[in-house]
Scaffold this motif. Structure first.
Motif, PDB file in Angstrom:
ATOM      1  N   TRP A  46       0.825  -1.208   0.000  1.00  0.00           N
ATOM      2  CA  TRP A  46       0.000   0.000   0.000  1.00  0.00           C
ATOM      3  C   TRP A  46       0.857   1.254   0.000  1.00  0.00           C
ATOM      4  N   GLY A  47       0.197   2.390  -0.280  1.00  0.00           N
ATOM      5  CA  GLY A  47       0.879   3.680  -0.316  1.00  0.00           C
ATOM      6  C   GLY A  47      -0.117   4.806  -0.212  1.00  0.00           C
ATOM      7  N   SER A  48       0.334   6.036  -0.448  1.00  0.00           N
ATOM      8  CA  SER A  48      -0.539   7.195  -0.325  1.00  0.00           C
ATOM      9  C   SER A  48      -1.555   7.212  -1.461  1.00  0.00           C
ATOM     10  N   GLU A  49      -2.712   7.802  -1.220  1.00  0.00           N
ATOM     11  CA  GLU A  49      -3.754   7.840  -2.241  1.00  0.00           C
ATOM     12  C   GLU A  49      -3.395   8.773  -3.393  1.00  0.00           C
ATOM     13  N   GLU A  50      -2.392   9.630  -3.216  1.00  0.00           N
ATOM     14  CA  GLU A  50      -1.922  10.483  -4.304  1.00  0.00           C
ATOM     15  C   GLU A  50      -0.863   9.798  -5.160  1.00  0.00           C
ATOM     16  N   GLY A  51      -0.405   8.643  -4.735  1.00  0.00           N
ATOM     17  CA  GLY A  51       0.623   7.939  -5.480  1.00  0.00           C
ATOM     18  C   GLY A  51       2.023   8.454  -5.232  1.00  0.00           C
ATOM     19  N   THR A  52       2.188   9.312  -4.212  1.00  0.00           N
ATOM     20  CA  THR A  52       3.511   9.848  -3.903  1.00  0.00           C
ATOM     21  C   THR A  52       4.257   8.881  -3.000  1.00  0.00           C
ATOM     22  N   PRO A  53       5.571   8.764  -3.188  1.00  0.00           N
ATOM     23  CA  PRO A  53       6.349   7.879  -2.325  1.00  0.00           C
ATOM     24  C   PRO A  53       6.448   8.462  -0.923  1.00  0.00           C
ATOM     25  N   PRO A  54       6.712   7.623   0.082  1.00  0.00           N
ATOM     26  CA  PRO A  54       7.092   6.214  -0.032  1.00  0.00           C
ATOM     27  C   PRO A  54       5.886   5.296  -0.154  1.00  0.00           C
ATOM     28  N   ALA A  55       6.159   4.026  -0.435  1.00  0.00           N
ATOM     29  CA  ALA A  55       5.158   2.973  -0.436  1.00  0.00           C
ATOM     30  C   ALA A  55       5.616   1.880   0.524  1.00  0.00           C
ATOM     31  N   VAL A  56       4.684   1.030   0.928  1.00  0.00           N
ATOM     32  CA  VAL A  56       4.978  -0.004   1.917  1.00  0.00           C
ATOM     33  C   VAL A  56       4.930  -1.380   1.261  1.00  0.00           C
ATOM     34  N   TYR A  57       5.928  -2.196   1.580  1.00  0.00           N
ATOM     35  CA  TYR A  57       6.069  -3.541   1.036  1.00  0.00           C
ATOM     36  C   TYR A  57       6.081  -4.557   2.174  1.00  0.00           C
TER      37      TYR A  57
END
Length: 240
Positions: A210-221
């Protein structure tokens, strides 16, 4: 390829997060990642797509939130809109999400898919190695991700071709999660890339969760090395 920076554990994601597309990526070299899987998922009346990756001739690993009533796996694809001779289309016989998966905040977001029949392994389709149990990656390790997901947070367009950036790894959660991506570079996995692999040193170290709803980093793995024993046990259990 694109370069992303994974942030230290102290970094907090923006409020509002979505289950995860490649933002700011470029088209990948065709069939350079023969382990990549494209998942077509139907859940009740809704359809969606996810990523995944082949870990043996008859198992694909992906995110637990990609579960559906019917899942079809496409292997050996580059341009998902074309009937490439390299592609193999295989239905999923059984989806096995982690028994402790928690939708909020996506703890234990990992799932094994048992294919109806073995994939034909060749130069276009082959599994990726998994890490050793509880293996830790050094901060600064160069990693990569790839997916067919959305390429912008400002529209609903996804990518027809496989796209990839490179990532640099830092710790986020030492037990089950990794936080990946430099906000200043604006490159990240995003919607539609869920379940795709974070590849470090030619092994699948993470699963895009998952990640931010804007698509900006960071993301979670999801940290794969935490679940190696679960993966091995589950694969043995699901074998005929």
């Amino acid at each position: 390829m694109l370069i992303l920076i994974l942030l230290p554990a102290a970094f907090l994601l923006p409020s509002g997060a979505v289950a995860g597309e490649i933002i700011g990526g470029q088209e990948a070299q065709p069939h350079f990642r023969p382990y990549m899987a494209y998942l077509k998922i139907q859940r009740e009346e809704k359809k969606r797509v996810c990523g995944g990756f082949l870990v043996s001739k008859n198992f694909v690993l992906t995110a637990a939130h990609c579960k559906g009533d019917n899942i079809t796996v496409i292997l050996g694809a580059h341009d998902i809109t074309k009937q490439e001779q390299s592609r193999q289309v295989i239905r999923v016989r059984r989806a096995y999400p982690h028994q402790d998966y928690d939708n909020k905040p996506h703890n234990n977001d990992i799932m094994l898919l048992k294919l109806e029949h073995n994939a034909h392994l060749n130069e276009y389709v082959s599994p990726i190695p998994l890490p050793m149990a509880h293996q830790q990656m050094r901060p600064g390790t160069v990693c990569s991700v790839a997916g067919w997901g959305r390429t912008s947070a400002h529209n609903n367009l996804s990518s027809d071709t496989l796209r990839d950036p490179d990532l640099i790894y830092h710790d986020y959660n030492p037990s089950t999660m990794m936080c990946v991506g430099d906000p200043e570079m604006g490159r990240s996995s995003f919607k539609g890339d869920s379940g795709g692999p974070l590849v470090c040193q030619q092994t699948a170290q993470g699963i895009f969760s998952w990640g931010s709803e804007e698509g900006t980093p960071p993301a979670v793995y999801t940290r794969v090395s935490t679940f190696i024993l679960w993966i091995q046990k589950t694969m043995r259990m699901l074998q005929p």
